[in-house]
Design a protein around this motif. Structure first.
Motif, PDB file in Angstrom:
ATOM      1  N   ILE A   1      12.709   5.757   3.959  1.00 18.90           N
ATOM      2  CA  ILE A   1      11.813   4.620   3.752  1.00 18.90           C
ATOM      3  C   ILE A   1      12.413   3.723   2.674  1.00 18.90           C
ATOM      4  O   ILE A   1      12.994   4.217   1.696  1.00 18.90           O
ATOM      5  CB  ILE A   1      10.399   5.082   3.371  1.00 18.90           C
ATOM      6  CG1 ILE A   1       9.456   3.884   3.230  1.00 18.90           C
ATOM      7  CG2 ILE A   1      10.415   5.931   2.114  1.00 18.90           C
ATOM      8  CD1 ILE A   1       7.989   4.286   3.017  1.00 18.90           C
ATOM      9  N   LYS A   2      12.298   2.429   2.835  1.00 15.03           N
ATOM     10  CA  LYS A   2      12.807   1.492   1.852  1.00 15.03           C
ATOM     11  C   LYS A   2      11.812   1.318   0.710  1.00 15.03           C
ATOM     12  O   LYS A   2      10.596   1.329   0.920  1.00 15.03           O
ATOM     13  CB  LYS A   2      13.109   0.135   2.494  1.00 15.03           C
ATOM     14  CG  LYS A   2      14.244   0.166   3.493  1.00 15.03           C
ATOM     15  CD  LYS A   2      14.457  -1.208   4.106  1.00 15.03           C
ATOM     16  CE  LYS A   2      15.570  -1.163   5.158  1.00 15.03           C
ATOM     17  NZ  LYS A   2      15.783  -2.490   5.788  1.00 15.03           N
TER      18      LYS A   2
ATOM     19  N   ASP B   1       0.836  -1.189   0.000  1.00 19.47           N
ATOM     20  CA  ASP B   1       0.000   0.000   0.000  1.00 19.47           C
ATOM     21  C   ASP B   1       0.880   1.252   0.000  1.00 19.47           C
ATOM     22  O   ASP B   1       1.956   1.269   0.598  1.00 19.47           O
ATOM     23  CB  ASP B   1      -0.901   0.014   1.234  1.00 19.47           C
ATOM     24  CG  ASP B   1      -1.951  -1.078   1.194  1.00 19.47           C
ATOM     25  OD1 ASP B   1      -2.334  -1.480   0.078  1.00 19.47           O
ATOM     26  OD2 ASP B   1      -2.375  -1.537   2.277  1.00 19.47           O
ATOM     27  N   PRO B   2       0.425   2.322  -0.657  1.00 20.94           N
ATOM     28  CA  PRO B   2       1.157   3.591  -0.588  1.00 20.94           C
ATOM     29  C   PRO B   2       1.295   4.050   0.867  1.00 20.94           C
ATOM     30  O   PRO B   2       0.379   3.878   1.676  1.00 20.94           O
ATOM     31  CB  PRO B   2       0.295   4.546  -1.411  1.00 20.94           C
ATOM     32  CG  PRO B   2      -0.492   3.658  -2.333  1.00 20.94           C
ATOM     33  CD  PRO B   2      -0.742   2.401  -1.556  1.00 20.94           C
ATOM     34  N   VAL B   3       2.447   4.637   1.183  1.00 27.57           N
ATOM     35  CA  VAL B   3       2.743   5.049   2.559  1.00 27.57           C
ATOM     36  C   VAL B   3       2.755   6.574   2.648  1.00 27.57           C
ATOM     37  O   VAL B   3       3.611   7.226   2.041  1.00 27.57           O
ATOM     38  CB  VAL B   3       4.103   4.492   3.013  1.00 27.57           C
ATOM     39  CG1 VAL B   3       4.414   4.950   4.436  1.00 27.57           C
ATOM     40  CG2 VAL B   3       4.122   2.977   2.919  1.00 27.57           C
ATOM     41  N   PRO B   4       1.818   7.177   3.391  1.00 28.06           N
ATOM     42  CA  PRO B   4       1.885   8.635   3.631  1.00 28.06           C
ATOM     43  C   PRO B   4       3.056   8.952   4.563  1.00 28.06           C
ATOM     44  O   PRO B   4       3.274   8.259   5.563  1.00 28.06           O
ATOM     45  CB  PRO B   4       0.544   8.948   4.296  1.00 28.06           C
ATOM     46  CG  PRO B   4      -0.310   7.728   4.094  1.00 28.06           C
ATOM     47  CD  PRO B   4       0.617   6.570   3.990  1.00 28.06           C
TER      48      PRO B   4
ATOM     49  N   VAL C   1       3.722  10.930  -0.444  1.00 28.68           N
ATOM     50  CA  VAL C   1       3.313   9.527  -0.460  1.00 28.68           C
ATOM     51  C   VAL C   1       4.359   8.732  -1.244  1.00 28.68           C
ATOM     52  O   VAL C   1       4.770   9.140  -2.333  1.00 28.68           O
ATOM     53  CB  VAL C   1       1.930   9.343  -1.109  1.00 28.68           C
ATOM     54  CG1 VAL C   1       1.556   7.858  -1.163  1.00 28.68           C
ATOM     55  CG2 VAL C   1       0.865  10.121  -0.347  1.00 28.68           C
ATOM     56  N   VAL C   2       4.792   7.618  -0.677  1.00 30.69           N
ATOM     57  CA  VAL C   2       5.744   6.723  -1.340  1.00 30.69           C
ATOM     58  C   VAL C   2       5.049   5.398  -1.617  1.00 30.69           C
ATOM     59  O   VAL C   2       4.498   4.776  -0.711  1.00 30.69           O
ATOM     60  CB  VAL C   2       7.003   6.505  -0.487  1.00 30.69           C
ATOM     61  CG1 VAL C   2       7.936   5.495  -1.162  1.00 30.69           C
ATOM     62  CG2 VAL C   2       7.725   7.826  -0.250  1.00 30.69           C
ATOM     63  N   ASN C   3       5.086   4.980  -2.873  1.00 36.17           N
ATOM     64  CA  ASN C   3       4.414   3.756  -3.305  1.00 36.17           C
ATOM     65  C   ASN C   3       5.460   2.809  -3.881  1.00 36.17           C
ATOM     66  O   ASN C   3       5.871   2.944  -5.034  1.00 36.17           O
ATOM     67  CB  ASN C   3       3.348   4.088  -4.355  1.00 36.17           C
ATOM     68  CG  ASN C   3       2.533   2.869  -4.764  1.00 36.17           C
ATOM     69  OD1 ASN C   3       2.575   1.831  -4.104  1.00 36.17           O
ATOM     70  ND2 ASN C   3       1.805   2.990  -5.851  1.00 36.17           N
ATOM     71  N   SER C   4       5.927   1.865  -3.073  1.00 34.80           N
ATOM     72  CA  SER C   4       6.896   0.873  -3.546  1.00 34.80           C
ATOM     73  C   SER C   4       6.181  -0.191  -4.354  1.00 34.80           C
ATOM     74  O   SER C   4       5.100  -0.656  -3.971  1.00 34.80           O
ATOM     75  CB  SER C   4       7.615   0.226  -2.363  1.00 34.80           C
ATOM     76  OG  SER C   4       8.264   1.197  -1.576  1.00 34.80           O
TER      77      SER C   4
END
Length: 216
Positions: free
Chosen positions: A214-215, A28-31, A55-58
């Motif tokens: 964040i990874k 899930d995307p991370v705020p 927002v980071v979406n791995s």
């Protein structure tokens, strides 16, 4: 190691994977937490920079490569400058990401029993060059497998920039921008940054803020 950026959408990535018959497994995307920094320059300018709506979406690597990582990033950055006595003669505001690679395997693998490897040259980032330490590795008998591992590499990846407007404000937005790290043998960690430089006839001021790592 090559770092690339390009605009794209997670939906397109998922669509390509579905066409190929590969199930898409995606976090899930991370705020991310907003970041704010206030500063008063030596000649009286009240400066503020902030990062919001990040927002980071791995996502899984589209090529299914074990040594490549990718994701999509969204963020807004704002800079303001008010109250100074001397006019601002020059400025630059940058929004970007720093990317850290645990180990660089860009030299690839060598198979066989030939003699040693030569020194490693340099790493390219966009149109510039980042110097790297020369590493010599001597090979041995036939049948060995070896790779040249650089120490951990950290690079700045500017994504957008502008100067302060006549009102003393600058706003940068990136939305669903694709970032990718190739030839990384370990974790890839990213963090956002916003950088502001302001110059007047009396002072030259520069400072930055950083998001949480964040990874991907």
């Amino acid at each position: 190691m090559r770092w690339r950026i390009r605009a794209g959408t997670a939906a397109a990535t998922a669509a390509l994977a579905l066409v190929a018959g590969v199930p898409v497994v995606q976090a899930d995307p991370v705020p991310m937490r907003p970041q704010v920094y206030d500063k008063v320059s030596r000649d009286g300018w009240h400066l503020n920079i902030r990062i919001e709506n990040e927002v980071v979406n791995s996502i899984p690597n589209l090529a299914n490569a074990q040594n490549s990582r990718e994701g999509f990033v969204t963020a807004s950055a704002t800079a303001t400058a008010v109250g100074g006595a001397n006019p601002i003669t020059d400025s630059i505001f940058i929004l970007g990401y720093q990317l850290g690679c645990q180990s660089d395997v860009s030299a690839g693998l060598q198979y066989g029993g030939t003699a040693g490897l030569g020194p490693v040259g340099s790493l390219g980032l966009g149109g510039g060059i980042l110097p790297s330490a020369a590493v010599g590795v001597n090979g041995g008998a036939a049948g060995f497998v070896q790779t040249v591992l650089q120490p951990g590499v950290i690079v700045d990846l500017p994504l957008s920039n502008m100067t302060l407007g006549p009102s003393g404000q600058a706003m940068l937005d990136i939305d669903n921008i694709h970032i990718k790290a190739d030839a990384c043998g370990g974790d890839v960690t990213i963090r956002s940054y916003a950088y502001l430089r302001v110059s007047t006839e009396a002072a030259h001021t520069q400072f930055a803020i950083y998001g949480d790592p964040i990874k991907i």
